[in-house]
Scaffold this motif. Structure first.
Motif, PDB file in Angstrom:
ATOM      1  N   ARG A   1       0.834  -1.209   0.000  1.00  0.00           N
ATOM      2  CA  ARG A   1       0.000   0.000   0.000  1.00  0.00           C
ATOM      3  C   ARG A   1       0.873   1.265   0.000  1.00  0.00           C
ATOM      4  O   ARG A   1       0.598   2.214  -0.734  1.00  0.00           O
ATOM      5  N   ILE A   2       1.912   1.283   0.824  1.00  0.00           N
ATOM      6  CA  ILE A   2       2.812   2.428   0.892  1.00  0.00           C
ATOM      7  C   ILE A   2       3.497   2.631  -0.460  1.00  0.00           C
ATOM      8  O   ILE A   2       3.565   3.742  -0.981  1.00  0.00           O
ATOM      9  N   ARG A   3       3.988   1.539  -1.034  1.00  0.00           N
ATOM     10  CA  ARG A   3       4.685   1.607  -2.315  1.00  0.00           C
ATOM     11  C   ARG A   3       3.754   2.117  -3.422  1.00  0.00           C
ATOM     12  O   ARG A   3       4.123   3.001  -4.188  1.00  0.00           O
ATOM     13  N   ASP A   4       2.558   1.552  -3.512  1.00  0.00           N
ATOM     14  CA  ASP A   4       1.605   1.965  -4.546  1.00  0.00           C
ATOM     15  C   ASP A   4       1.242   3.441  -4.416  1.00  0.00           C
ATOM     16  O   ASP A   4       1.136   4.153  -5.413  1.00  0.00           O
ATOM     17  N   LYS A   5       1.064   3.919  -3.202  1.00  0.00           N
ATOM     18  CA  LYS A   5       0.754   5.329  -2.969  1.00  0.00           C
ATOM     19  C   LYS A   5       1.931   6.206  -3.399  1.00  0.00           C
ATOM     20  O   LYS A   5       1.751   7.231  -4.060  1.00  0.00           O
ATOM     21  N   TYR A   6       3.155   5.786  -3.054  1.00  0.00           N
ATOM     22  CA  TYR A   6       4.341   6.558  -3.415  1.00  0.00           C
ATOM     23  C   TYR A   6       4.516   6.603  -4.940  1.00  0.00           C
ATOM     24  O   TYR A   6       4.827   7.653  -5.497  1.00  0.00           O
ATOM     25  N   VAL A   7       4.290   5.485  -5.615  1.00  0.00           N
ATOM     26  CA  VAL A   7       4.415   5.439  -7.073  1.00  0.00           C
ATOM     27  C   VAL A   7       3.358   6.324  -7.728  1.00  0.00           C
ATOM     28  O   VAL A   7       3.633   6.981  -8.734  1.00  0.00           O
ATOM     29  N   SER A   8       2.153   6.376  -7.158  1.00  0.00           N
ATOM     30  CA  SER A   8       1.120   7.245  -7.732  1.00  0.00           C
ATOM     31  C   SER A   8       1.507   8.720  -7.617  1.00  0.00           C
ATOM     32  O   SER A   8       1.154   9.525  -8.474  1.00  0.00           O
ATOM     33  N   LEU A   9       2.256   9.078  -6.583  1.00  0.00           N
ATOM     34  CA  LEU A   9       2.719  10.456  -6.406  1.00  0.00           C
ATOM     35  C   LEU A   9       4.000  10.745  -7.199  1.00  0.00           C
ATOM     36  O   LEU A   9       4.282  11.899  -7.525  1.00  0.00           O
ATOM     37  N   HIS A  10       4.787   9.702  -7.486  1.00  0.00           N
ATOM     38  CA  HIS A  10       6.061   9.836  -8.195  1.00  0.00           C
ATOM     39  C   HIS A  10       6.092   8.821  -9.341  1.00  0.00           C
ATOM     40  O   HIS A  10       6.739   7.776  -9.229  1.00  0.00           O
ATOM     41  N   PRO A  11       5.409   9.104 -10.456  1.00  0.00           N
ATOM     42  CA  PRO A  11       5.317   8.117 -11.542  1.00  0.00           C
ATOM     43  C   PRO A  11       6.600   7.938 -12.347  1.00  0.00           C
ATOM     44  O   PRO A  11       6.719   6.987 -13.107  1.00  0.00           O
ATOM     45  N   PHE A  12       7.577   8.836 -12.175  1.00  0.00           N
ATOM     46  CA  PHE A  12       8.823   8.743 -12.934  1.00  0.00           C
ATOM     47  C   PHE A  12      10.009   8.585 -12.001  1.00  0.00           C
ATOM     48  O   PHE A  12      10.007   9.072 -10.869  1.00  0.00           O
TER      49      PHE A  12
END
Length: 124
Positions: A53-64
């Motif tokens: 969940r933490i990783r998915d949220k972080y990736v959604s905020l930082h897609p690159f």
């Protein structure tokens, strides 16, 4: 820039051509087998459902990839890296995370001197 030619899936007997190591159907199977049989038990505790969940949220905020982005290159995020590893007292807090492509992630671990063993676990 031209793409590399596709190569056969690494799964024994599979004739499918792919850009990755395994074709889509065998990649899922190999990931399941890795999680079930090969992954270190202590890593399973540290990287459980909460980490996803933490990783998915972080990736959604930082897609690159943040390192490539600073150089003006847009590369999709493939890994979320802990700046200070959990094994050294790091946490899952956002200020300890960085979004990376696989190339940058591998380079960071190589610079740290981390070894990558056959079970996909980094040893520090």
């Amino acid at each position: 820039m031209p793409r590399k030619p596709k190569h056969p899936c690494s799964y024994p007997g599979c004739p499918e051509l792919t850009d990755k190591r395994y074709c889509e159907s065998h990649e899922k199977l190999m990931n399941q087998n890795y999680e079930k049989y090969d992954r270190n038990k202590s890593s399973k505790r540290r990287y459980g459902r909460a980490w996803k969940r933490i990783r998915d949220k972080y990736v959604s905020l930082h897609p690159f990839c943040e390192v490539c982005y600073e150089k003006g290159i847009l590369v999709e995020t493939e890994e979320v890296h802990h700046k200070k590893p959990l094994s050294e007292g790091g946490t899952h807090e956002r200020d300890n995370l960085i979004a990376l492509c696989k190339s940058c992630h591998s380079r960071i671990h190589a610079e740290r001197g981390d070894r990558f063993n056959s079970n996909r676990e980094y040893t520090y």
